[in-house]
Design a protein around this motif. Structure first.
Motif, PDB file in Angstrom:
ATOM      1  N   SER A  78      49.113  74.696  30.469  1.00 12.32           N
ATOM      2  CA  SER A  78      50.424  74.651  31.107  1.00 12.32           C
ATOM      3  C   SER A  78      51.056  76.027  31.162  1.00 12.32           C
ATOM      4  CB  SER A  78      51.335  73.674  30.345  1.00 12.32           C
ATOM      5  OG  SER A  78      52.628  73.644  30.913  1.00 12.32           O
ATOM      6  N   ALA A  79      51.024  76.747  30.043  1.00 10.75           N
ATOM      7  CA  ALA A  79      51.642  78.071  29.985  1.00 10.75           C
ATOM      8  C   ALA A  79      51.042  79.020  31.015  1.00 10.75           C
ATOM      9  CB  ALA A  79      51.498  78.652  28.578  1.00 10.75           C
ATOM     10  N   LEU A  80      49.721  79.021  31.104  1.00 13.86           N
ATOM     11  CA  LEU A  80      49.053  79.943  32.020  1.00 13.86           C
ATOM     12  C   LEU A  80      49.258  79.558  33.475  1.00 13.86           C
ATOM     13  CD1 LEU A  80      45.707  80.439  30.055  1.00 13.86           C
ATOM     14  CD2 LEU A  80      47.639  82.020  30.189  1.00 13.86           C
ATOM     15  N   TYR A  81      49.519  78.283  33.748  1.00 11.21           N
ATOM     16  CA  TYR A  81      49.694  77.818  35.125  1.00 11.21           C
ATOM     17  C   TYR A  81      51.100  78.079  35.647  1.00 11.21           C
ATOM     18  CZ  TYR A  81      49.270  74.872  39.261  1.00 11.21           C
ATOM     19  OH  TYR A  81      49.244  74.424  40.561  1.00 11.21           O
ATOM     20  N   ILE A  82      52.122  77.814  34.824  1.00  6.07           N
ATOM     21  CA  ILE A  82      53.495  77.835  35.333  1.00  6.07           C
ATOM     22  C   ILE A  82      54.213  79.158  35.136  1.00  6.07           C
ATOM     23  CG2 ILE A  82      53.713  75.352  34.982  1.00  6.07           C
ATOM     24  CD1 ILE A  82      55.422  75.885  32.544  1.00  6.07           C
ATOM     25  N   ALA A  83      53.662  80.052  34.305  1.00  6.33           N
ATOM     26  CA  ALA A  83      54.421  81.255  33.928  1.00  6.33           C
ATOM     27  C   ALA A  83      53.825  82.524  34.513  1.00  6.33           C
ATOM     28  CB  ALA A  83      54.479  81.371  32.408  1.00  6.33           C
TER      29      ALA A  83
END
Length: 246
Positions: free
Chosen positions: A202-207
């Motif tokens: 999630s972190a790598l996708y949205i940020a």
């Protein structure tokens, strides 16, 4: 230009030091993920940003103003500029989806009922729940509840969106759908977003920027690509979902 700035932020609970001198600047339009193991102070950090907690030491600035020095009415005005998706979605079970999404609009007393209905429908359309307005939260799946919470978070057209563990408790397919929705809304609404998560995917996708907390301090601050390449034992084992003992 900075929208949020934390200066020497410290918070302890008894002898437990949770935040130990956090310095962090978030620029307008950034999409930031804060990662770290459970108990590293990620959610505590969010609560300081919206003024639900006061620091033991240090300052929290929103748009250049120290929120802990603001009178109550001005703090309320700051909070109206911030939308938040809570970890559990925090829906009221006795209210319909539409009533949940429109609650903040109704309480502000700035909108007529027909305006609230229009805004609520617009936000439900944005989260792909156009026909869910009359349903109760008990009739929804976990992913749908998250999307209702997100619709409520954006109902007041905030400048900043905060996400507390947006994919926790969801199956991988539903989690991917929530990540895609968050990324889409960040771009469509041109907001500053800050997501607290231990979900690396999630972190790598949205940020476009990732901050890692460890032992109450900022352990890493950089882009997702820099995070993938960093040569640090704690970072590497966290990213590989392995236990790490300092």
């Amino acid at each position: 230009m900075a929208i949020i700035e934390l200066k020497d932020l410290c918070k302890s609970f008894g002898k437990l030091v949770v935040l130990d001198g956090i310095n962090l600047t978030i620029e307008k339009g950034e999409s930031l993920a804060i990662i770290g193991a459970s108990g590293t102070g990620k959610s505590v950090l969010l609560k300081h940003i919206i003024g639900l907690m006061a620091p033991d030491r240090g300052q929290v600035f929103f748009d250049g103003r120290d929120i802990n020095q603001l009178p109550d009415d001005e703090l309320v005005a700051v909070r109206r500029r911030i939308g938040m998706l809570f970890q559990s979605a925090a829906l009221f079970d006795s209210m319909t989806v539409a009533e949940n999404v429109g609650l903040g609009l109704k309480e502000s007393r700035k909108y007529k009922p027909e305006q609230i209905r229009r805004i609520v429908q617009e936000k439900l359309d944005m989260v792909d729940l156009s026909d869910a307005g009359d349903k109760l939260p008990s009739e929804l799946s976990g992913g749908m509840r998250k999307r209702v919470g997100l619709a409520r978070a954006i109902a007041n057209d905030p400048e900043v969106l905060l996400y507390d563990e947006p994919t926790t408790g969801l199956d991988p397919i539903t989690a991917d759908m929530i990540n895609e929705l968050i990324a889409r809304l960040n771009e469509r609404l041109s907001v500053t977003s800050l997501a607290v998560t231990h979900d690396m995917k999630s972190a790598l996708y949205i940020a476009n920027r990732v901050v890692m907390l460890h032992k109450g301090r900022v352990h890493f601050d950089g882009t997702p690509e820099e995070l993938k390449k960093v040569d640090d034992g704690y970072v590497r084992q966290f990213m590989d979902s392995a236990a790490y003992e300092a």
